[in-house]
Design an enzyme around this catalytic site. Structure first.
Site, PDB file in Angstrom:
ATOM      1  N   ARG A   1       0.841  -1.205   0.000  1.00  0.00           N
ATOM      2  CA  ARG A   1       0.000   0.000   0.000  1.00  0.00           C
ATOM      3  C   ARG A   1       0.873   1.251   0.000  1.00  0.00           C
ATOM      4  O   ARG A   1       0.594   2.233  -0.685  1.00  0.00           O
ATOM      5  CB  ARG A   1      -0.915   0.001   1.233  1.00  0.00           C
ATOM      6  CG  ARG A   1      -1.967  -1.087   1.200  1.00  0.00           C
ATOM      7  CD  ARG A   1      -2.997  -0.920   2.287  1.00  0.00           C
ATOM      8  NE  ARG A   1      -2.660  -1.555   3.537  1.00  0.00           N
ATOM      9  CZ  ARG A   1      -3.100  -2.758   3.934  1.00  0.00           C
ATOM     10  NH1 ARG A   1      -3.877  -3.468   3.133  1.00  0.00           N
ATOM     11  NH2 ARG A   1      -2.770  -3.242   5.097  1.00  0.00           N
TER      12      ARG A   1
ATOM     13  N   PHE B   1     -11.887  -4.167  -5.677  1.00  0.00           N
ATOM     14  CA  PHE B   1     -11.910  -5.092  -4.530  1.00  0.00           C
ATOM     15  C   PHE B   1     -11.307  -4.365  -3.313  1.00  0.00           C
ATOM     16  O   PHE B   1     -10.410  -4.861  -2.654  1.00  0.00           O
ATOM     17  CB  PHE B   1     -11.132  -6.379  -4.817  1.00  0.00           C
ATOM     18  CG  PHE B   1     -11.479  -7.037  -6.127  1.00  0.00           C
ATOM     19  CD1 PHE B   1     -12.594  -7.867  -6.236  1.00  0.00           C
ATOM     20  CD2 PHE B   1     -10.689  -6.837  -7.258  1.00  0.00           C
ATOM     21  CE1 PHE B   1     -12.908  -8.485  -7.436  1.00  0.00           C
ATOM     22  CE2 PHE B   1     -11.002  -7.450  -8.468  1.00  0.00           C
ATOM     23  CZ  PHE B   1     -12.116  -8.274  -8.561  1.00  0.00           C
TER      24      PHE B   1
ATOM     25  N   ASP C   1     -16.224  -2.388  -4.214  1.00  0.00           N
ATOM     26  CA  ASP C   1     -16.289  -3.708  -3.582  1.00  0.00           C
ATOM     27  C   ASP C   1     -17.716  -4.231  -3.684  1.00  0.00           C
ATOM     28  O   ASP C   1     -18.676  -3.453  -3.690  1.00  0.00           O
ATOM     29  CB  ASP C   1     -15.856  -3.623  -2.112  1.00  0.00           C
ATOM     30  CG  ASP C   1     -15.420  -4.974  -1.568  1.00  0.00           C
ATOM     31  OD1 ASP C   1     -14.206  -5.259  -1.578  1.00  0.00           O
ATOM     32  OD2 ASP C   1     -16.302  -5.766  -1.157  1.00  0.00           O
TER      33      ASP C   1
ATOM     34  N   ASP D   1      -6.855  -5.781  -6.188  1.00  0.00           N
ATOM     35  CA  ASP D   1      -6.506  -6.564  -4.994  1.00  0.00           C
ATOM     36  C   ASP D   1      -7.634  -7.564  -4.725  1.00  0.00           C
ATOM     37  O   ASP D   1      -8.349  -7.456  -3.723  1.00  0.00           O
ATOM     38  CB  ASP D   1      -6.297  -5.619  -3.798  1.00  0.00           C
ATOM     39  CG  ASP D   1      -5.929  -6.362  -2.519  1.00  0.00           C
ATOM     40  OD1 ASP D   1      -5.468  -7.519  -2.621  1.00  0.00           O
ATOM     41  OD2 ASP D   1      -6.098  -5.791  -1.431  1.00  0.00           O
TER      42      ASP D   1
ATOM     43  N   CYS E   1      -3.521 -13.392  -4.048  1.00  0.00           N
ATOM     44  CA  CYS E   1      -3.218 -13.842  -2.677  1.00  0.00           C
ATOM     45  C   CYS E   1      -3.467 -15.340  -2.518  1.00  0.00           C
ATOM     46  O   CYS E   1      -3.610 -15.829  -1.408  1.00  0.00           O
ATOM     47  CB  CYS E   1      -4.033 -13.046  -1.664  1.00  0.00           C
ATOM     48  SG  CYS E   1      -5.813 -13.237  -1.859  1.00  0.00           S
TER      49      CYS E   1
END
Length: 400
Positions: A214, A230, A252, A301, A341
């Site tokens: 970030r 996201f 989101d 993300d 991730c």
């Protein structure tokens, strides 16, 4: 009475012998002695060579999680305290400890346990039967060790409400460990303030692993128009805002997350420049393209599109689609930050997928940097599951 002995089949235990921490159920030839799931056992190779000591759970595919390679070591409070103290000393050297992951399972040699620290609150997630027996001891030790450095913990919350516990034959559970306290916790990271909901937020309430990623996007966002996809509770969007972006849109699919993100924008006096929208990113990106929207920086993300090897093919399609769409929305010479991730989406596969997306939309990618998770989530070599976050920043140029 001595400990039960787990003997491996000949030729098995390759992961364990290369530095990993797991013995799978199909690698076991025999178990001598009595035990109940969760007990400490000895692990021997087929020829009786000692490989270490760990806890057993025959309900799980991961039948033994190793604690130590030295089978002469007693697994007692002194042993556990050394592991906990090592974990804290490591973090003091490598990371801002105001909020950080204190214990990262196998990578801290405390298999199956995650502990996050948000200011003066601990959030505990126990993912394995054997470590569950040590959970309260570990919490007490953490409080003691942190207090030695003047860090006083006002409360502990358990978030063991994850489906993976069912694979261990365990119930899902969440709630206070000890006295009740307010579960909305104020933290600050990279100069950005957040309110973390440790009771109902995703996972343990906040994704600490992206802390320095970030920070890395801040310098790119000054005076820019930024799209954060996201966004969850707004972390990348707020880093863009605090860095001086002209306008930021965070998106989101969860209304709860968007509401929390909007509150976080207010906390940072950024509500005029950082806006949030509840929408499906896969539907929104083509709409923005049709409207002719262009951004200086687009951030992707996404959640893990795959949590098993079986669904990797579908995940590749998802990653390709959003990266392809995002590249079309980046101005010529603008920037794309993109990540995965899921540890099943390997570095090689993720890199290949982004490359294909770029070729499909005739964009040239100039790699600015490649990053992984913050160092409070250390990557233990040979424990593949500890290396899961892949994070790229690219400059996106038209194909010329």
């Amino acid at each position: 009475m001595g400990l039960a002995v787990v003997t491996l089949k000949k030729g098995e235990g390759r992961l364990l012998k290369s530095g990993g921490m797991w013995v799978f159920d199909n690698e076991i030839a025999s178990i001598m002695g009595s035990f109940v799931d969760g007990d400490i056992v000895l692990v021997h190779d087929f020829d009786g060579y000692p490989l270490g000591k760990g806890f057993i759970n025959m309900k799980s595919k991961i039948a033994v999680r190793l604690f130590t390679r030295d089978e002469r070591k007693e697994i007692n409070e002194e042993f556990i305290e050394k592991r906990v103290r090592d974990a804290w000393e490591y973090r003091k050297k490598v990371v801002d400890t105001s909020s950080c992951r204190l214990i990262f399972g196998e990578a801290d040699f405390l298999p199956g346990l995650v502990v996050d620290k948000f200011s003066d609150v601990l959030v505990v997630q126990s993912l394995a039967l054997g470590i569950d027996r040590y959970k309260e001891m570990i919490v007490a030790l953490l409080k003691k060790i942190l207090a030695e450095d003047g860090v006083h913990i006002r409360g502990v919350y358990e978030r063991s409400d994850v489906k993976v516990r069912r694979q261990e034959g365990m119930e899902l559970t969440k709630g206070f460990l000890g006295e009740e306290f307010s579960t909305l916790v104020d933290i600050e990271e990279n100069g950005v303030k957040y309110q973390v909901d440790v009771q109902d937020g995703q996972k343990t309430g906040f994704f600490l692993d992206q802390k320095y990623n970030r920070l890395a996007i801040q310098k790119l966002c000054r005076d820019g128009k930024v799209l954060d996809c996201f966004t969850h509770t707004g972390s990348f969007a707020l880093n863009a805002g605090i860095a001086g972006a002209k306008s930021v849109l965070g998106v989101d699919a969860s209304q709860l997350a968007v509401d929390q993100a909007a509150k976080n924008a207010q906390l940072n006096n950024l509500s005029d420049r950082v806006k949030f929208l509840c929408a499906d990113v896969f539907e929104l990106l083509p709409q923005l393209e049709e409207q002719g929207e262009q951004f200086d920086v687009v951030i992707l993300d996404p959640p893990a599109f795959t949590k098993s090897r079986n669904s990797v093919k579908n995940a590749v399609k998802g990653y390709k689609e959003i990266n392809l769409r995002a590249m079309k929305l980046v101005k010529d010479g603008g920037f794309l930050a993109t990540c995965s991730c899921s540890h099943f989406m390997t570095y090689e596969l993720f890199t290949q997928t982004i490359g294909q997306a770029a070729r499909n939309v005739h964009r040239r990618l100039r790699q600015v940097e490649y990053r992984t998770q913050a160092p409070d989530h250390p990557i233990l070599w040979a424990a593949d599951e500890s290396y899961y976050l892949k994070f790229y920043i690219f400059q996106v140029c038209s194909d010329r």
